[in-house]
Design a protein around this motif. Structure first.
Motif, short mmCIF file in Angstrom:
data_model
loop_
_atom_site.label_atom_id
_atom_site.label_comp_id
_atom_site.label_asym_id
_atom_site.label_seq_id
_atom_site.Cartn_x
_atom_site.Cartn_y
_atom_site.Cartn_z
N VAL A 17 44.00 46.21 38.80
CA VAL A 17 42.72 46.81 39.17
C VAL A 17 41.64 45.78 39.48
N LYS A 18 41.96 44.50 39.40
CA LYS A 18 40.95 43.45 39.59
C LYS A 18 40.97 42.82 40.98
N GLY A 19 41.56 43.49 41.97
CA GLY A 19 41.52 42.99 43.33
C GLY A 19 42.66 42.07 43.72
N ALA A 64 37.22 42.08 44.62
CA ALA A 64 37.10 42.17 43.17
C ALA A 64 37.68 43.44 42.57
N ASP A 65 38.09 44.40 43.39
CA ASP A 65 38.64 45.62 42.80
C ASP A 65 39.81 46.16 43.62
N ARG A 66 40.50 47.11 43.05
CA ARG A 66 41.71 47.66 43.65
C ARG A 66 41.42 48.31 45.01
N ASP A 67 40.29 49.00 45.15
CA ASP A 67 39.97 49.66 46.42
C ASP A 67 39.79 48.64 47.54
#
Length: 177
Positions: A17-19, A64-67
């Motif tokens: 989840v942290k990219g 920085a994130d999963r999206d």
């Protein structure tokens, strides 16, 4: 035909989840992908700084994130050809094969190399003949025994199970009977 940019990797699916992203590399040393200079997309408009982590994972600067990572899934990464070392003798970059005339051992023209692909089962060349028909040939020493970049040709010896468009039924044997 020499390409000015070389495909060196591709982002896979997000990892956590942290990219972070899975990273598929096409370099001799997978960890060296970030050492060739700026990585960019196919059009050369977006640039990426990455850190290669163990297990084929990449940390992309600014993601920085999963999206945000998911938006990069499937994106191919390129570097300038000038950033890569020259190939050793009897070696070449796969991009160098594009546009080569494909000929039989006897010199008959089969077409031109229009792509080099690898979907996990080994690389293959796509040849396009004068009528616009495509044939796929495994890129092995047995099927492509000679690559002559200076002469602009590659010699093709198709395996029996591959039908190269434009060859007569006699060339294929009497399999239809």
């Amino acid at each position: 035909m020499v390409s000015q940019r070389i495909l060196v990797g591709e982002f896979g699916r997000p990892h956590g989840v942290k990219g972070l992203l899975k990273l598929r590399t096409f370099t001799a040393d997978p960890d060296a992908i970030s050492s060739y200079g700026p990585l960019s997309d196919e059009g050369g408009t977006r640039h990426f700084a990455i850190e290669v982590l163990p297990g084929g994972i990449a940390r992309v600067q600014g993601v920085a994130d999963r999206d945000a990572a998911a938006k990069l899934t499937g994106l191919r990464l390129y570097v300038s050809r000038d950033a890569l070392p020259p190939p050793e003798e009897e070696e070449f970059y796969l991009a160098d094969l594009l546009g080569l005339r494909a000929v039989t051992a006897e010199g008959a023209e089969l077409g031109r190399v229009v792509s080099v692909e690898d979907f996990g089962g080994g690389s293959f060349l796509t040849l396009r003949d004068a009528a616009g028909r495509d044939s796929e040939i495994p890129f092995t020493r047995a099927c492509v025994p000679t690559v002559d970049l200076a002469g602009g040709t590659c010699t093709i010896v198709p395996p029996d199970e591959v039908v190269v468009e434009g060859r007569s039924a006699e060339d294929e044997g009497d399999d239809a009977a």
